[in-house]
Design a protein around this motif. Structure first.
Motif, PDB file in Angstrom:
ATOM      1  N   TYR A  92     -10.373   1.929  -4.222  1.00  0.00           N
ATOM      2  CA  TYR A  92     -10.341   3.444  -3.512  1.00  0.00           C
ATOM      3  C   TYR A  92     -10.253   2.593  -1.747  1.00  0.00           C
ATOM      4  O   TYR A  92      -9.931   3.635  -0.943  1.00  0.00           O
ATOM      5  CB  TYR A  92     -11.383   4.344  -3.448  1.00  0.00           C
ATOM      6  CG  TYR A  92     -11.493   4.338  -5.392  1.00  0.00           C
ATOM      7  CD1 TYR A  92     -10.135   5.654  -5.707  1.00  0.00           C
ATOM      8  CD2 TYR A  92     -12.734   4.723  -5.828  1.00  0.00           C
ATOM      9  CE1 TYR A  92     -10.470   5.769  -6.963  1.00  0.00           C
ATOM     10  CE2 TYR A  92     -13.160   4.741  -6.878  1.00  0.00           C
ATOM     11  CZ  TYR A  92     -11.610   5.541  -7.933  1.00  0.00           C
ATOM     12  OH  TYR A  92     -11.643   5.575  -8.648  1.00  0.00           O
ATOM     13  N   SER A  93     -10.346   1.599  -1.389  1.00  0.00           N
ATOM     14  CA  SER A  93     -10.019   0.598  -0.195  1.00  0.00           C
ATOM     15  C   SER A  93      -8.312   1.618   0.110  1.00  0.00           C
ATOM     16  O   SER A  93      -7.965   1.547  -0.471  1.00  0.00           O
ATOM     17  CB  SER A  93     -10.107  -0.384  -0.033  1.00  0.00           C
ATOM     18  OG  SER A  93      -9.070  -1.493  -0.522  1.00  0.00           O
ATOM     19  N   PHE A  94      -8.620   1.229   1.738  1.00  0.00           N
ATOM     20  CA  PHE A  94      -7.385   1.936   2.037  1.00  0.00           C
ATOM     21  C   PHE A  94      -6.585   0.256   2.439  1.00  0.00           C
ATOM     22  O   PHE A  94      -6.777  -0.428   3.312  1.00  0.00           O
ATOM     23  CB  PHE A  94      -7.411   2.160   3.474  1.00  0.00           C
ATOM     24  CG  PHE A  94      -6.287   2.776   4.570  1.00  0.00           C
ATOM     25  CD1 PHE A  94      -6.057   4.287   4.000  1.00  0.00           C
ATOM     26  CD2 PHE A  94      -5.173   2.122   5.101  1.00  0.00           C
ATOM     27  CE1 PHE A  94      -4.393   4.535   4.318  1.00  0.00           C
ATOM     28  CE2 PHE A  94      -4.362   2.985   6.209  1.00  0.00           C
ATOM     29  CZ  PHE A  94      -3.911   4.108   5.798  1.00  0.00           C
ATOM     30  N   GLY A  95      -5.774   0.345   1.553  1.00  0.00           N
ATOM     31  CA  GLY A  95      -4.694  -1.244   1.762  1.00  0.00           C
ATOM     32  C   GLY A  95      -3.132  -0.663   2.279  1.00  0.00           C
ATOM     33  O   GLY A  95      -2.803   0.619   3.026  1.00  0.00           O
ATOM     34  N   LEU A  96      -2.418  -1.135   2.751  1.00  0.00           N
ATOM     35  CA  LEU A  96      -0.979  -0.913   3.127  1.00  0.00           C
ATOM     36  C   LEU A  96      -0.163  -0.656   2.315  1.00  0.00           C
ATOM     37  O   LEU A  96       1.116   0.780   2.616  1.00  0.00           O
ATOM     38  CB  LEU A  96      -0.273  -2.770   3.716  1.00  0.00           C
ATOM     39  CG  LEU A  96      -1.251  -3.368   4.794  1.00  0.00           C
ATOM     40  CD1 LEU A  96      -0.421  -4.693   4.559  1.00  0.00           C
ATOM     41  CD2 LEU A  96      -1.130  -3.109   5.822  1.00  0.00           C
ATOM     42  N   GLN A  97      -0.228  -0.376   0.896  1.00  0.00           N
ATOM     43  CA  GLN A  97       0.993   0.834   0.053  1.00  0.00           C
ATOM     44  C   GLN A  97       0.583   2.373   0.593  1.00  0.00           C
ATOM     45  O   GLN A  97       1.605   2.699  -0.168  1.00  0.00           O
ATOM     46  CB  GLN A  97      -0.305   0.332  -1.543  1.00  0.00           C
ATOM     47  CG  GLN A  97      -1.946   1.268  -1.981  1.00  0.00           C
ATOM     48  CD  GLN A  97      -2.604  -0.147  -1.217  1.00  0.00           C
ATOM     49  OE1 GLN A  97      -2.745  -0.941  -1.040  1.00  0.00           O
ATOM     50  NE2 GLN A  97      -3.350   0.339  -2.423  1.00  0.00           N
ATOM     51  N   TYR A  98      -0.589   2.843   1.312  1.00  0.00           N
ATOM     52  CA  TYR A  98      -0.495   4.595   1.574  1.00  0.00           C
ATOM     53  C   TYR A  98       0.789   4.107   2.630  1.00  0.00           C
ATOM     54  O   TYR A  98       1.151   4.916   2.388  1.00  0.00           O
ATOM     55  CB  TYR A  98      -1.853   4.611   2.103  1.00  0.00           C
ATOM     56  CG  TYR A  98      -2.902   4.549   0.916  1.00  0.00           C
ATOM     57  CD1 TYR A  98      -2.237   5.919  -0.511  1.00  0.00           C
ATOM     58  CD2 TYR A  98      -3.967   3.670   0.595  1.00  0.00           C
ATOM     59  CE1 TYR A  98      -3.678   5.456  -0.875  1.00  0.00           C
ATOM     60  CE2 TYR A  98      -4.390   3.589  -0.456  1.00  0.00           C
ATOM     61  CZ  TYR A  98      -4.366   4.517  -1.830  1.00  0.00           C
ATOM     62  OH  TYR A  98      -5.201   4.669  -2.295  1.00  0.00           O
ATOM     63  N   PRO A  99       0.105   3.469   4.145  1.00  0.00           N
ATOM     64  CA  PRO A  99       0.910   3.290   5.091  1.00  0.00           C
ATOM     65  C   PRO A  99       2.838   3.262   4.338  1.00  0.00           C
ATOM     66  O   PRO A  99       3.577   4.027   4.874  1.00  0.00           O
ATOM     67  CB  PRO A  99       0.822   3.044   6.522  1.00  0.00           C
ATOM     68  CG  PRO A  99      -0.177   2.043   5.499  1.00  0.00           C
ATOM     69  CD  PRO A  99      -0.655   2.697   4.011  1.00  0.00           C
ATOM     70  N   PHE A 100       2.984   2.799   3.743  1.00  0.00           N
ATOM     71  CA  PHE A 100       4.141   1.922   3.229  1.00  0.00           C
ATOM     72  C   PHE A 100       4.710   3.046   3.009  1.00  0.00           C
ATOM     73  O   PHE A 100       6.103   3.344   2.695  1.00  0.00           O
ATOM     74  CB  PHE A 100       4.395   0.969   2.575  1.00  0.00           C
ATOM     75  CG  PHE A 100       3.915  -0.624   2.777  1.00  0.00           C
ATOM     76  CD1 PHE A 100       4.298  -1.115   4.213  1.00  0.00           C
ATOM     77  CD2 PHE A 100       3.772  -1.886   2.473  1.00  0.00           C
ATOM     78  CE1 PHE A 100       3.974  -1.580   4.974  1.00  0.00           C
ATOM     79  CE2 PHE A 100       3.246  -3.026   2.858  1.00  0.00           C
ATOM     80  CZ  PHE A 100       3.729  -3.377   4.107  1.00  0.00           C
TER      81      PHE A 100
END
Length: 114
Positions: A92-100
């Motif tokens: 559940y960590s915030f990675g670059l896949q979310y802004p991408f």
């Protein structure tokens, strides 16, 4: 074609090239994230291919808009699948896949509105 679409498309192209490049050179930061979700590191270059192709599609899309729409839609699916992969692995960590993903959605929405 609006200036807002051009800004989002160029930004998406840059982010895709960055992300594909990170996969192609097997950047350790990406490798660690892949280890976390159980994706083999040997897949890294192959996961960079759709991002590089999407960047090319968005570039071609300045002349052939339907190609840009297809490329942006492909990115939405790709990064959506990346998020599902992380969630299934309970990462559940915030990675670059979310802004991408958000950038791809915005580019797709603006591309279809143009």
């Amino acid at each position: 074609m609006t200036i807002v679409y051009v800004i989002f498309a160029v930004t998406t192209i840059a982010y895709c090239l960055f992300s594909a490049g990170a996969d192609f050179v097997r950047w350790e930061h990406v490798g660690v994230a892949m280890d976390t979700v159980g994706v083999p590191r040997r897949w890294m270059p192959w996961l960079g291919v759709p991002k590089a192709v999407a960047a090319l599609g968005l570039l071609i899309g300045f002349w052939i808009p339907t190609i840009a729409i297809a490329a942006a839609a492909g990115l939405v699916l790709f990064f959506g699948a990346a998020i599902v992969t992380h969630l299934r692995a309970r990462d559940y960590s915030f990675g670059l896949q979310y802004p991408f993903l958000l950038l791809a959605i915005a580019t797709l929405a603006l591309g279809t509105a143009v």
